[in-house]
Design an enzyme around this catalytic site. Structure first.
Site, PDB file in Angstrom:
ATOM      1  N   SER A 137       0.846  -1.188   0.000  1.00 57.84           N
ATOM      2  CA  SER A 137       0.000   0.000   0.000  1.00 57.84           C
ATOM      3  C   SER A 137       0.879   1.235   0.000  1.00 57.84           C
ATOM      4  O   SER A 137       2.020   1.205   0.477  1.00 57.84           O
ATOM      5  CB  SER A 137      -0.839  -0.023   1.281  1.00 57.84           C
ATOM      6  OG  SER A 137      -1.498   1.200   1.469  1.00 57.84           O
ATOM      7  N   TYR A 151      -0.938  -0.644  10.358  1.00 54.34           N
ATOM      8  CA  TYR A 151      -1.072  -1.206   9.006  1.00 54.34           C
ATOM      9  C   TYR A 151       0.137  -0.790   8.158  1.00 54.34           C
ATOM     10  O   TYR A 151       0.767  -1.622   7.493  1.00 54.34           O
ATOM     11  CB  TYR A 151      -2.374  -0.676   8.412  1.00 54.34           C
ATOM     12  CG  TYR A 151      -2.667  -1.016   6.972  1.00 54.34           C
ATOM     13  CD1 TYR A 151      -2.969  -2.310   6.591  1.00 54.34           C
ATOM     14  CD2 TYR A 151      -2.685  -0.016   5.995  1.00 54.34           C
ATOM     15  CE1 TYR A 151      -3.276  -2.605   5.260  1.00 54.34           C
ATOM     16  CE2 TYR A 151      -2.999  -0.301   4.677  1.00 54.34           C
ATOM     17  CZ  TYR A 151      -3.290  -1.597   4.308  1.00 54.34           C
ATOM     18  OH  TYR A 151      -3.596  -1.887   3.001  1.00 54.34           O
TER      19      TYR A 151
HETATM   20  N1  LIG Z   1      -8.767  -1.648  -0.719  1.00 51.30           N
HETATM   21  C1  LIG Z   1      -7.867  -0.671  -0.669  1.00 51.30           C
HETATM   22  O1  LIG Z   1      -8.174   0.537  -0.765  1.00 51.30           O
HETATM   23  C2  LIG Z   1      -6.407  -1.027  -0.527  1.00 51.30           C
HETATM   24  C3  LIG Z   1      -5.460   0.006  -0.558  1.00 51.30           C
HETATM   25  C4  LIG Z   1      -4.124  -0.315  -0.422  1.00 51.30           C
HETATM   26  C5  LIG Z   1      -3.741  -1.643  -0.288  1.00 51.30           C
HETATM   27  N2  LIG Z   1      -4.683  -2.626  -0.252  1.00 51.30           N
HETATM   28  C6  LIG Z   1      -4.237  -4.030  -0.085  1.00 51.30           C
HETATM   29  O2  LIG Z   1      -4.832  -4.814  -1.098  1.00 51.30           O
HETATM   30  C7  LIG Z   1      -5.000  -6.158  -0.606  1.00 51.30           C
HETATM   31  C8  LIG Z   1      -6.429  -6.603  -0.831  1.00 51.30           C
HETATM   32  O3  LIG Z   1      -7.299  -5.713  -0.135  1.00 51.30           O
HETATM   33  P1  LIG Z   1      -8.880  -5.763  -0.340  1.00 51.30           P
HETATM   34  O4  LIG Z   1      -9.357  -4.375  -0.192  1.00 51.30           O
HETATM   35  O5  LIG Z   1      -9.219  -6.534  -1.557  1.00 51.30           O
HETATM   36  O6  LIG Z   1      -9.314  -6.591   0.972  1.00 51.30           O
HETATM   37  P2  LIG Z   1     -10.683  -7.371   1.266  1.00 51.30           P
HETATM   38  O7  LIG Z   1     -10.852  -7.322   2.747  1.00 51.30           O
HETATM   39  O8  LIG Z   1     -11.790  -6.896   0.398  1.00 51.30           O
HETATM   40  O9  LIG Z   1     -10.352  -8.865   0.819  1.00 51.30           O
HETATM   41  C9  LIG Z   1      -9.328  -9.571   1.441  1.00 51.30           C
HETATM   42  C10 LIG Z   1      -9.655 -11.048   1.468  1.00 51.30           C
HETATM   43  O10 LIG Z   1      -8.599 -11.656   2.241  1.00 51.30           O
HETATM   44  C11 LIG Z   1      -9.173 -12.660   3.063  1.00 51.30           C
HETATM   45  N3  LIG Z   1      -8.328 -12.886   4.231  1.00 51.30           N
HETATM   46  C12 LIG Z   1      -8.252 -12.112   5.359  1.00 51.30           C
HETATM   47  N4  LIG Z   1      -7.413 -12.678   6.231  1.00 51.30           N
HETATM   48  C13 LIG Z   1      -6.953 -13.812   5.666  1.00 51.30           C
HETATM   49  C14 LIG Z   1      -6.062 -14.829   6.093  1.00 51.30           C
HETATM   50  N5  LIG Z   1      -5.517 -14.774   7.321  1.00 51.30           N
HETATM   51  N6  LIG Z   1      -5.788 -15.860   5.252  1.00 51.30           N
HETATM   52  C15 LIG Z   1      -6.366 -15.914   4.041  1.00 51.30           C
HETATM   53  N7  LIG Z   1      -7.226 -14.978   3.570  1.00 51.30           N
HETATM   54  C16 LIG Z   1      -7.514 -13.939   4.379  1.00 51.30           C
HETATM   55  C17 LIG Z   1     -10.544 -12.122   3.450  1.00 51.30           C
HETATM   56  O11 LIG Z   1     -11.400 -13.167   3.845  1.00 51.30           O
HETATM   57  C18 LIG Z   1     -10.974 -11.397   2.177  1.00 51.30           C
HETATM   58  O12 LIG Z   1     -11.766 -12.231   1.355  1.00 51.30           O
HETATM   59  C19 LIG Z   1      -4.603  -6.113   0.865  1.00 51.30           C
HETATM   60  O13 LIG Z   1      -3.280  -6.557   1.021  1.00 51.30           O
HETATM   61  C20 LIG Z   1      -4.703  -4.648   1.216  1.00 51.30           C
HETATM   62  O14 LIG Z   1      -3.880  -4.311   2.314  1.00 51.30           O
HETATM   63  C21 LIG Z   1      -6.011  -2.353  -0.368  1.00 51.30           C
END
Ligand SMILES: NC(=O)c1ccc[n+]([C@@H]2O[C@H](COP(=O)([O-])OP(=O)(O)OC[C@H]3O[C@@H](n4cnc5c(N)ncnc54)[C@H](O)[C@@H]3O)[C@@H](O)[C@H]2O)c1
Length: 232
Positions: A137, A151
């Site tokens: 991120s 985070y």
């Molecule tokens: N959404 C944003 O704005 C954003 C911004 C910057 C970075 N990110 C990064 O992008 C990635 C995806 O984010 P997202 O928004 O799609 O998240 P999300 O919460 O929508 O989806 C994440 C998925 O990971 C699964 N998960 C959680 N813990 C787990 C574990 N211990 N083992 C296996 N699966 C697990 C959850 O069940 C969920 O289905 C993450 O690494 C997040 O930090 C997201």
């Protein structure tokens, strides 16, 4: 174009959000996609959508990770995408944070990445080809006034891991990179970017597909912004 024909890709946390776009694009590019999630029903739904295989496990549990990889067979491409704690994402000033909260972020965003990367590298290095892509991120490379220190610290740790491991495994045909995502379309916080929209799951998928390809052989140890042009 099928840049990933013959490759197997495992996407962690692929059951919703960014992971869905990653799984979709990798599958379209010809990869055999394994969709991981903590929740089996989410993994199953996305695997069925992309014509892949579901594999539910908890990335924070090293023994479970090792068992799952043994079941999965060859993994050529690992996308460390799981990162938002399933048990909540409290935003709090670090000074006021309960130390019991710290592990929620570090276990998933750093140990989860370490568990899966360590396990995947064994086979990748032996076979002489591999791609590790860690979804980080902007919060992992710049300070932000949005109360996400815990985070950001864990995301920065994962970036550091990719940079260093890249040096260790380059000789084995394995690349390691990190993506720094901006605010994506599942995030209620609205941000302004030069490209005037929130990021989409497929934006992440497209960059993963490039980094996973043979053509990206000389790109390693990098942090690439997938952020609509946000200035960092
Ligand atoms: N959404 C944003 O704005 C954003 C911004 C910057 C970075 N990110 C990064 O992008 C990635 C995806 O984010 P997202 O928004 O799609 O998240 P999300 O919460 O929508 O989806 C994440 C998925 O990971 C699964 N998960 C959680 N813990 C787990 C574990 N211990 N083992 C296996 N699966 C697990 C959850 O069940 C969920 O289905 C993450 O690494 C997040 O930090 C997201």
């Amino acid at each position: 174009m099928s840049r990933l024909e013959g490759r197997t890709a495992l996407v962690t946390g692929g059951g919703q959000g960014m992971g869905v776009g990653i799984a979709e694009v990798l599958a379209e590019q010809g990869a055999d996609v394994i969709v991981n999630d903590l929740f089996p029903e989410r993994a199953a739904a996305v695997a069925s959508e992309v014509g892949g295989r579901p594999l539910a496990f908890d990335v924070t549990d090293l023994a479970a990770v090792q068992k799952a990889f043994a079941e999965a067979g060859t993994v050529d491409i690992l996308v460390n995408n799981a990162g938002i704690p399933a048990n909540g994402f409290p935003q709090v000033d670090f000074k006021d944070s309960d130390p019991d909260l710290w592990s929620r972020f570090v276990d998933l965003n750093l140990y989860g990445v370490m568990n899966c990367t360590h396990t995947a590298l064994q086979g990748m290095c032996e076979r002489g080809w591999g791609r590790v892509i860690t979804i980080s991120s902007e919060a992992g490379r710049v300070g932000l006034p949005i109360r996400v220190s815990l985070y950001g610290a864990a995301k920065a740790g994962a970036i550091g891991l990719m940079k260093h491991v890249a040096h260790e495994v380059g000789k084995d045909g394995v690349t390691c990179n990190a993506l720094a995502l901006g605010s994506m379309d599942n995030n209620p916080a609205r941000s302004t970017f030069p490209v005037p929209r929130q990021g989409r799951p497929r934006d992440v998928g497209e960059m993963c597909a490039f980094l996973a390809s043979d053509g990206a052989e000389w790109v390693t140890g990098q942090v690439i912004g997938v952020n609509g042009g946000a200035v960092t």
